[in-house]
Motif scaffolding. Structure first.
Motif: not given
Length: 221
Positions: A145-174
């Motif tokens: 997700x981090x690398x995807x966001x950075x690629x979108x930012x480099x492509x001209x997508x404003x940071x405020x326009x990106x919504x990340x939805x991160x999920x995991x079954x592991x508490x530590x990962x969350x």
């Protein structure tokens, strides 16, 4: 391993006099996540978070717990210096990734390549102010997700326009994802859930960036 990773590992090991470093790492990351989330909540949820924080603090003596804020400061400095997965690689260095449960760290170089394949260009219908979503239901440390966001930012997508939805079954990962996505300034929702069974274990967590701009559009998205 760079200097900041070495410093972070030293802080974890210094607080591990009576515990395994893996356990201390998990407590540190959980304490970081609570410190970020608690001011954004209220009522019973905040009380629960503050009580959990005190439980973590009570497991360590004063000298051991002094390493917790130092570790947090190193994480902040590392993410400011390099906008990439820091905690996931620190976890791997500690030998704490759980391969028996199917947990494998995706290298940054591989994640960056995948981001370039999928996110090197802004969506064709993107215009400033339109929300672009990135969703990973098995996010781990959120390196993809981090690398995807950075690629979108480099492509001209404003940071405020990106919504990340991160999920995991592991508490530590969350917790790792919540800390890193928060400190990198992304608008994100972190979900502790089993995506296959559609079972949620704890309430969704929202990063500070989620509230800073364009929140009505994010909620609609």
């Amino acid at each position: 391993m760079d200097d900041l990773k070495k410093e972070f590992i030293k802080e974890v090991e210094a607080a591990s006099r009576h515990r395994f470093a893996v356990e201390v790492f998990a407590d540190m990351v959980r304490a970081m996540a609570i410190a970020i989330e608690s001011p954004l909540t209220f009522g019973e949820r905040r009380e629960q978070l503050e009580a959990e924080y005190e439980q973590i603090r009570g497991r360590y003596d004063a000298d051991e717990f002094a390493h917790f804020p130092r570790a947090f400061a190193i994480v902040c400095a590392a993410l400011e210096a390099k906008r990439e997965d820091f905690l996931g690689h620190a976890l791997e260095h500690l030998g704490a990734s759980n391969t028996r449960n199917g947990q494998f760290l995706t290298p940054v170089c591989v994640s960056r390549l995948m981001a370039q394949v999928n996110c090197a260009k802004a969506p064709e219908d993107y215009t400033p102010g339109k929300i672009v979503k990135l969703n990973d239901p098995a996010c781990g440390s959120s390196v993809l997700l981090i690398e995807g966001c950075e690629a979108l930012r480099a492509a001209g997508v404003h940071n405020d326009d990106i919504l990340v939805i991160a999920g995991d079954v592991d508490t530590r990962a969350c917790d790792i994802s919540y800390v890193q996505l928060s400190m990198l300034g992304y608008a994100a929702i972190v979900q502790h859930m089993d995506a296959l069974a559609q079972t949620r274990y704890t309430p969704d967590r929202f990063t500070p960036g989620y509230f800073l701009a364009s929140m009505p559009m994010r909620r609609a998205a």
